[in-house]
Design a protein around this motif. Structure first.
Motif, PDB file in Angstrom:
ATOM      1  N   ILE A 142       0.858  -1.175   0.000  1.00 50.36           N
ATOM      2  CA  ILE A 142       0.000   0.000   0.000  1.00 50.36           C
ATOM      3  C   ILE A 142       0.896   1.227   0.000  1.00 50.36           C
ATOM      4  O   ILE A 142       1.730   1.397   0.896  1.00 50.36           O
ATOM      5  N   PRO A 143       0.768   2.053  -1.026  1.00 48.30           N
ATOM      6  CA  PRO A 143       1.708   3.184  -1.118  1.00 48.30           C
ATOM      7  C   PRO A 143       1.436   4.223  -0.044  1.00 48.30           C
ATOM      8  O   PRO A 143       0.294   4.503   0.300  1.00 48.30           O
ATOM      9  N   ASP A 144       2.496   4.725   0.506  1.00 48.98           N
ATOM     10  CA  ASP A 144       2.378   5.801   1.490  1.00 48.98           C
ATOM     11  C   ASP A 144       3.661   6.602   1.431  1.00 48.98           C
ATOM     12  O   ASP A 144       4.737   6.129   1.779  1.00 48.98           O
ATOM     13  N   THR A 145       3.534   7.824   0.961  1.00 46.37           N
ATOM     14  CA  THR A 145       4.743   8.620   0.749  1.00 46.37           C
ATOM     15  C   THR A 145       5.376   9.058   2.056  1.00 46.37           C
ATOM     16  O   THR A 145       6.568   9.304   2.134  1.00 46.37           O
ATOM     17  N   GLU A 146       4.561   9.133   3.129  1.00 47.23           N
ATOM     18  CA  GLU A 146       5.125   9.633   4.382  1.00 47.23           C
ATOM     19  C   GLU A 146       5.753   8.533   5.230  1.00 47.23           C
ATOM     20  O   GLU A 146       6.316   8.799   6.286  1.00 47.23           O
ATOM     21  N   SER A 147       5.604   7.310   4.787  1.00 47.23           N
ATOM     22  CA  SER A 147       6.115   6.212   5.603  1.00 47.23           C
ATOM     23  C   SER A 147       7.632   6.243   5.663  1.00 47.23           C
ATOM     24  O   SER A 147       8.306   6.579   4.690  1.00 47.23           O
ATOM     25  N   PRO A 148       8.191   5.928   6.820  1.00 46.46           N
ATOM     26  CA  PRO A 148       9.655   5.867   6.917  1.00 46.46           C
ATOM     27  C   PRO A 148      10.238   4.702   6.127  1.00 46.46           C
ATOM     28  O   PRO A 148      11.443   4.631   5.908  1.00 46.46           O
ATOM     29  N   PHE A 149       9.381   3.802   5.718  1.00 47.67           N
ATOM     30  CA  PHE A 149       9.878   2.656   4.969  1.00 47.67           C
ATOM     31  C   PHE A 149       9.706   2.918   3.475  1.00 47.67           C
ATOM     32  O   PHE A 149       8.606   3.201   3.032  1.00 47.67           O
ATOM     33  N   PRO A 150      10.772   2.823   2.706  1.00 48.93           N
ATOM     34  CA  PRO A 150      10.615   2.938   1.261  1.00 48.93           C
ATOM     35  C   PRO A 150       9.820   1.742   0.743  1.00 48.93           C
ATOM     36  O   PRO A 150       9.743   0.703   1.413  1.00 48.93           O
ATOM     37  N   ALA A 151       9.206   1.940  -0.410  1.00 50.12           N
ATOM     38  CA  ALA A 151       8.430   0.843  -0.980  1.00 50.12           C
ATOM     39  C   ALA A 151       9.324  -0.388  -1.115  1.00 50.12           C
ATOM     40  O   ALA A 151      10.488  -0.274  -1.507  1.00 50.12           O
ATOM     41  N   PRO A 152       8.817  -1.530  -0.753  1.00 48.92           N
ATOM     42  CA  PRO A 152       9.668  -2.729  -0.783  1.00 48.92           C
ATOM     43  C   PRO A 152       9.968  -3.173  -2.217  1.00 48.92           C
ATOM     44  O   PRO A 152       9.192  -2.927  -3.125  1.00 48.92           O
ATOM     45  N   THR A 153      11.107  -3.789  -2.363  1.00 46.24           N
ATOM     46  CA  THR A 153      11.430  -4.386  -3.656  1.00 46.24           C
ATOM     47  C   THR A 153      11.130  -5.869  -3.583  1.00 46.24           C
ATOM     48  O   THR A 153      11.012  -6.441  -2.494  1.00 46.24           O
ATOM     49  N   GLN A 154      11.004  -6.460  -4.736  1.00 41.72           N
ATOM     50  CA  GLN A 154      10.657  -7.880  -4.750  1.00 41.72           C
ATOM     51  C   GLN A 154      11.723  -8.702  -4.020  1.00 41.72           C
ATOM     52  O   GLN A 154      11.420  -9.701  -3.377  1.00 41.72           O
ATOM     53  N   ALA A 155      12.969  -8.251  -4.100  1.00 43.59           N
ATOM     54  CA  ALA A 155      14.056  -9.018  -3.470  1.00 43.59           C
ATOM     55  C   ALA A 155      13.949  -9.039  -1.964  1.00 43.59           C
ATOM     56  O   ALA A 155      14.589  -9.837  -1.299  1.00 43.59           O
ATOM     57  N   GLN A 156      13.120  -8.130  -1.422  1.00 44.17           N
ATOM     58  CA  GLN A 156      13.012  -8.080   0.039  1.00 44.17           C
ATOM     59  C   GLN A 156      11.915  -8.983   0.572  1.00 44.17           C
ATOM     60  O   GLN A 156      11.778  -9.131   1.775  1.00 44.17           O
ATOM     61  N   THR A 157      11.120  -9.562  -0.306  1.00 50.97           N
ATOM     62  CA  THR A 157      10.019 -10.388   0.180  1.00 50.97           C
ATOM     63  C   THR A 157      10.535 -11.720   0.708  1.00 50.97           C
ATOM     64  O   THR A 157      11.644 -12.157   0.371  1.00 50.97           O
ATOM     65  N   VAL A 158       9.720 -12.343   1.507  1.00 53.04           N
ATOM     66  CA  VAL A 158      10.163 -13.573   2.164  1.00 53.04           C
ATOM     67  C   VAL A 158      10.553 -14.667   1.157  1.00 53.04           C
ATOM     68  O   VAL A 158      11.639 -15.263   1.295  1.00 53.04           O
ATOM     69  N   PRO A 159       9.731 -14.946   0.161  1.00 51.65           N
ATOM     70  CA  PRO A 159      10.138 -16.033  -0.755  1.00 51.65           C
ATOM     71  C   PRO A 159      11.463 -15.745  -1.445  1.00 51.65           C
ATOM     72  O   PRO A 159      12.293 -16.647  -1.615  1.00 51.65           O
ATOM     73  N   GLU A 160      11.678 -14.466  -1.806  1.00 49.30           N
ATOM     74  CA  GLU A 160      12.927 -14.122  -2.488  1.00 49.30           C
ATOM     75  C   GLU A 160      14.119 -14.248  -1.544  1.00 49.30           C
ATOM     76  O   GLU A 160      15.197 -14.696  -1.948  1.00 49.30           O
ATOM     77  N   LEU A 161      13.910 -13.844  -0.298  1.00 51.48           N
ATOM     78  CA  LEU A 161      14.999 -13.967   0.676  1.00 51.48           C
ATOM     79  C   LEU A 161      15.417 -15.420   0.806  1.00 51.48           C
ATOM     80  O   LEU A 161      16.602 -15.757   0.832  1.00 51.48           O
TER      81      LEU A 161
END
Lengths: 472, 682
Positions: free
Chosen positions: A353-372
């Protein structure tokens, strides 16, 4: 036994002390005696700081959550990546974690503990000097855990604190991935640890971390909280604001979706707690929300995909009845599809869910659990991959999200259709939350572990660099 | 080892103010037979302690033939002063003390007999100082052990006083604030000093659960300076999130607040303490107008009318009339400021009992006192009684020690004290004991009730087993002498309801529910009963609105009935996740105390100050409530911890006999040392 005859005087003469196991995390710090099944002491790593009568005061433990203080601000000595940033405070928080419930502030003067008969005149001999040198851990060995990517400097600093500040007679630093594997009784495992600030995947083989395979990403519990906040912000008709309990004096029941009619509290000017305090308390409400409402789409396939029957998964999710949640100010609402959406990005980066004010940048696919997991497996020897896949250990409090393991199972089965995938996740909440602590408790109480300790003498001989050599 | 017998079990429950102790379990469990003040006085020799404050009095030996006279006098007077006290309640001149006195006097006596020549010799009298506890060391502060030697001396004193035989197992109730190391030190002390064959250390919260006969409860223990909030699930104390020794939330808060309100009117702290314990102090439900304020003003001039409505019953009147509605009053929080500022309420005045007058006719007073002791101290003289909550002013009996002038014929006699009583009138300040203090110090919360409520919420929310939480909310146990003040528990429940209880389930049934959502069945029986209701998803918590359960869990039967739906597999989910996790609390209730212990039933509130509880001023073990029938001094379930300790002792030592490792034996101690106590401590 005759009740009037005193018992024989055989008395305990040993000096067994159990080691203390300290498992510092980003959100909580766990401490307890080795050999026990849960840590006796669990405190938030967050600490409060405020000024009173011109003096800085610190509050540790749950008291932070319960009593707001004037201009209280909340800090965390750990960095988001799980590495200590503020060493002075980390030392204090950790020290508090074991002194408060386990060891007590200082061992008492043996002359005054009522057990030693003291001949006249012998009593007030100068014990003063001895007592002040007494250190909080002077008689307990200490086993600490660390994350798999802890830099050498941090490790050396840790042993320095343990040896010099706390005076522990023996020390060991173990990787929390290894400990979590031990907790589920495995020497080799692929440990998936979903914590508050991080998700980490650690391949463990024969009790050793395979360093090249260690992966971590910031999509932990706090990231999910930020997703929930984003959801609240985008809520229609009006955005939902979380008002923590401490700001509310009383609430009135309102219908679902209706604006709240709570009476708010006012604080005298300049006394209101800091924004960081409010954030921490909001986090409490959010974790309740995660417990009661949030659910991981169990699969198969992503939430955005179409199911086997041709109906889109979102439709199916929508048709599941929603879960109600009431906020501290009385506002309440039923959450349907949204409760799946907030966690979907752990598996599908595009669903964030996009949120520009969030301290977390939008996740990349490489950060998801299956990719990890995929990357972790790619980093290790081909021969042991099937073995690791058959021993996936899920731990960390955020993995308690409803349906998390089911989804992980589905994802792994899809990615690795060949080898047998087997997830072992303890059903007991405590075992899941304290996986690495429990592993430490097991390890430190093993008889064979005794030769592993770094003794004070060795430390004095080699200095802090010994930790690199001994604690692999 | 031969089995333990009921009459050999020694129970000790240390508290910050009073340490309860008893040797042997009676047929029907009684309140603690001994109540030791948790304090010791430094003895002459450094590092040693005396249980009583001993004052040394030197005086010039008076001539001759009458040497033994003063001594006789001493004893006589001792007995005399103690006699009425013993019939009263809390004061029994402690026997060991007498012995001590005599022992210590022996040398002096010897001197006397030696010769009458030493006319100028100083005689040293040791006498107990009952009037003050100056110099006392309280080894427990807010539950923490702050002075170990003193604490051990206290344990020894308790042990010596009860002098149990050697084959005595010891049950010690531990404070939540004690750290693991503390527990080990105590274990070591008990085994090595008392040579006990078996020792059990039980957490106070758990003991309270035993007392209430429940396996799951949220225990709120309101002590002197602190509150402990513990969630116990299935006899397991949840250490995580436990509210340990929440400072500044105990009974002292209320005394402080009263003193803050009344200090300007000449009230000492001791007066406030006794006022707090008297039964005119209440915490009124929010919204109840204070008597004397506008809303009730009309009632005051018309006492006759009130009298006709059965004002005669002296009882605390639980059904305190509700206020006419929130609109008319802003509630106590709003009003109290005004009250102070405008001085609407009359100054509390000392009605009777000027000390000097009192002394003049003390004989008369004595008689009066003893008569008032016998009967309940009702102001039966008053013709009309409004319920306390409607009276603008009320008076309570204040007791203090007054020193008597030495008699003329025996000027050498040690000073004697009598307890005198006088009535003090207080205004509506007595209803404001739990209101926010002006000096809030470092807290931003408004009052203790809110602090405690917040802690309860935090503690219950920290229980890992989410399905237990609603049960915990419904089994609140509020104990501890600090909670004794009338209306405390109710006010606490109100605070929780206001802040935390979720709005009724009605709010959930709205159009926002998904269309395929089957209408929930309120009775759960008429139509096809939902299979999920009995399945693993059923919320175990009782008292949850069935509608709410149906609404929040109706996905579960769906999952069970239609295996095709790609929802989660119920068995998997129930395995991995504590189920039935709906938000809590939907309701909050207190647990009813067990009714099968007649001695623990609340006795009519006696108005005798000082009896009720924690005895800042009481000296010596109270021989007090001997048998059933004797007034128990109003120790109700506030001390449930001791009832629980007895129940648990019976279970652990007599019935179970150590099969399930309820206690640590001496053999085990010798083998494994003090740290093994953690495997046994319950």
């Amino acid at each position: 036994m005759n009740p009037s005859i005193p018992p024989s005087t055989a008395e305990y003469g040993g000096d067994e002390v159990s080691a203390i196991v300290l498992d510092p995390g980003f959100s909580t710090t766990r401490a307890g005696f080795a050999g026990e099944d849960t840590p006796k002491s669990l405190i938030p790593t967050y600490y409060g700081k405020y000024t009173s009568e011109g003096q800085d005061r610190l509050i540790f433990s749950d008291d932070v959550f319960v009593t707001p203080r004037p201009s209280l601000s909340v800090h965390n000595p750990m960095g988001r990546d799980g590495i200590v940033e503020d060493w002075d405070m980390a030392e204090k928080v950790w020290e508090y974690s074991f002194t408060s419930r386990l060891t007590g502030p200082r061992p008492g003067n043996p002359f005054q503990n009522g057990l030693n008969d003291i001949a006249d005149g012998e009593l007030p001999t100068e014990m003063e000097g001895v007592e002040t040198e007494e250190k909080p851990l002077a008689d307990s060995p200490l086993l600490m855990s660390e994350c798999g990517w802890n830099p050498t400097k941090a490790r050396e600093k840790t042993i320095e604190i343990a040896m010099e500040k706390w005076g522990t007679p023996a020390f060991y630093l173990a990787k929390n991935g290894v400990l979590a594997a031990f907790a589920s009784g495995k020497a080799s495992a692929l440990v998936v640890d979903v914590g508050a600030s991080n998700i980490s995947v650690t391949p463990v083989h024969d009790g050793m971390v395979l360093k090249r395979g260690v992966q971590h990403s910031p999509l932990g519990g706090d990231y999910i909280s930020s997703q929930i906040r984003a959801l609240f912000k985008a809520n229609t008709p009006q955005p939902i604001t979380i008002t923590p309990h401490y700001l509310i004096s009383s609430k009135t029941a309102v219908d679902a979706g209706q604006p709240s009619q709570a009476k708010y509290k006012t604080f005298p000017p300049g006394k209101a707690p800091d924004a960081s305090y409010r954030t921490l308390l909001e986090e409490r409400t959010l974790s309740e929300f995660k417990e009661c409402v949030v659910q991981v789409w169990p699969g198969p396939n992503k939430l955005s995909a179409t199911g086997p029957s041709g109906v889109s998964n979102e439709e199916v999710a929508k048709s599941n009845p929603g879960r109600p949640f009431e906020f501290p100010d009385g506002y309440n609402q039923v959450f349907g599809l949204d409760r799946y959406r907030v966690v979907e990005s752990l598996f599908d980066a595009k669903a964030a869910i996009p949120d520009t004010e969030s301290p977390f940048p939008a996740p990349t696919q490489a950060q998801t659990v299956p990719e990890l997991i995929k990357n972790a497996l790619n980093g290790v020897d081909v021969d042991i991959r099937p073995h690791l896949l058959a021993n996936v250990v899920v731990t960390g409090a955020s993995s308690l999200l409803h349906g998390f393991t089911d989804r992980l199972n589905q994802e792994l089965m899809q990615t690795y259709p060949g080898p047998r995938v087997r997830i072992s996740a303890p059903g007991n909440t405590a075992e899941r939350k304290f996986g690495s602590w429990i592993g430490g408790s097991i390890l430190a109480s093993l008889g064979t572990f005794h030769q592993m300790w770094i003794s004070k003498k060795e430390y004095e001989e080699h200095g802090p660099t010994i930790v690199e050599k001994r604690c692999k | 080892m031969p089995p333990f017998k009921d009459e050999h079990i020694l129970i000790i429950a240390p508290g910050s103010q009073v340490t309860l102790a008893q040797l042997g379990l009676p047929e029907s469990f009684t309140p603690a037979r001994y109540r030791f003040p948790t304090r010791m006085f430094p003895a002459e020799k450094k590092g040693e302690f005396e249980p009583y404050k001993i004052r040394e009095r030197r005086q010039d030996g008076k001539p001759s033939n009458g040497t033994s006279a003063p001594k006789e006098d001493v004893e006589m007077k001792d007995a005399e002063t103690s006699a009425p006290e013993a019939t009263g309640n809390n004061e029994a001149a402690p026997k060991p003390e007498n012995g001590e006195q005599e022992d210590k006097k022996d040398p002096a006596e010897g001197q006397d007999t030696n010769g009458e020549t030493k006319k100028e010799a100083q005689q040293i009298f040791y006498e107990e100082d009952i009037t003050s506890d100056e110099g006392a060391i309280y080894p427990l502060e807010n539950g923490h052990i702050v002075d170990w030697p003193c604490f051990f001396a206290l344990l020894t004193h308790v042990h010596n006083t009860l002098s149990p035989p050697f084959h005595t197992p010891i049950m010690l109730i531990s404070q939540p604030a004690w750290s693991a190391r503390d527990r080990e030190a105590i274990t070591q002390f008990v085994f090595e000093k008392f040579k006990t064959p078996a020792f059990c250390m039980m957490d106070s919260a758990l003991a309270i659960c035993y007392g209430y006969g429940t396996s799951t409860a949220a225990v709120v223990d309101v002590g002197k300076g602190k509150v402990d909030v513990t969630a116990v699930t299935d006899f397991l104390v949840n250490e995580h999130g436990r509210g340990i020794a929440l400072e500044g939330c105990g009974g002292d808060y209320m005394t402080d607040r009263l003193q803050e309100l009344l200090g300007s009117k000449g009230f000492t702290r001791e007066m406030c303490e006794q006022l707090k314990r008297s039964n005119i102090t209440e915490i009124l439900p929010a919204g109840t107008p204070l008597p004397g304020t506008a809303a009730t003003a009309r009632q005051n001039p018309n006492p006759a009318a009130a009298a006709s409505t059965g004002g005669q019953d002296g009882g605390p009147n639980d059904a305190v009339p509700r206020g006419p509605g929130e609109g008319t009053q802003t509630g106590p929080e709003g009003t109290n400021g005004e009250d102070e500022d405008e001085g609407v309420l009359d100054v509390a005045a000392i009605v009777s009992g000027n000390t000097s007058e009192f002394l003049a006719n003390r004989e008369k007073e004595k008689a009066e006192k003893s008569s008032s002791k016998k009967g309940s101290v009702d102001q039966s003289g008053k013709p009309i009684r409004l319920p306390n909550s409607k009276k603008e002013k009320a008076s309570f009996q204040y007791e203090e020690y007054a020193r008597l002038e030495p008699e003329k014929d025996a000027p050498n006699a040690p000073p004697r004290y009598i307890r005198q009583t006088r009535e003090i009138e207080v205004g509506v300040e007595r209803f404001l004991s739990a209101t926010p203090k002006q000096k809030t110090g470092e807290r931003l919360t408004s009052n203790i009730l809110e602090d405690i409520a917040t802690q309860i919420h935090h503690t219950i929310l920290s229980v890992p087993d989410a399905s237990k939480r609603s049960e915990l909310w419904d089994s609140l146990v509020v104990v501890g002498n600090g909670s004794k003040i009338k209306g405390f528990t109710q006010a606490l429940l109100n605070t929780i309801t206001q802040k935390y209880v979720l709005s009724p389930s009605a709010t959930i049934f709205t159009s926002e529910l998904p269309s395929n959502f089957s209408t929930p069945m309120p009775t759960g029986g008429t139509n096809t009963p939902a299979p999920g209701q009995t399945g693993p998803f059923n919320t175990p918590g009782h008292g949850v609105n069935p509608l709410l359960v149906a609404a929040t869990h109706s996905n579960n039967p769906t999952a069970g009935n239609m295996p095709g739906t790609p929802s989660m597999d119920p068995s998997m989910a129930s395995h991995y996740r504590s189920t039935g996790h709906s938000q809590t609390p939907t309701s909050v209730k207190t647990l009813k105390p067990p009714e099968y212990f007649p001695e623990w039933k609340e006795h009519g509130n006696s108005n005798v100050p000082g009896t009720s509880g924690s005895a800042g001023m009481n000296n010596g073990p109270n021989a007090g409530p001997g048998g059933p029938g004797a007034p128990s001094g109003g120790h109700g379930m506030e001390e449930a911890v001791f009832l629980g300790a007895q129940v648990a002792s019976k279970v652990v030592f007599v019935i179970d006999q150590g099969l399930s490792k309820g206690f640590m034996t001496r053999v085990e101690y010798n083998e494994n040392g003090p740290s093994a106590i953690h495997e046994y401590s319950m």
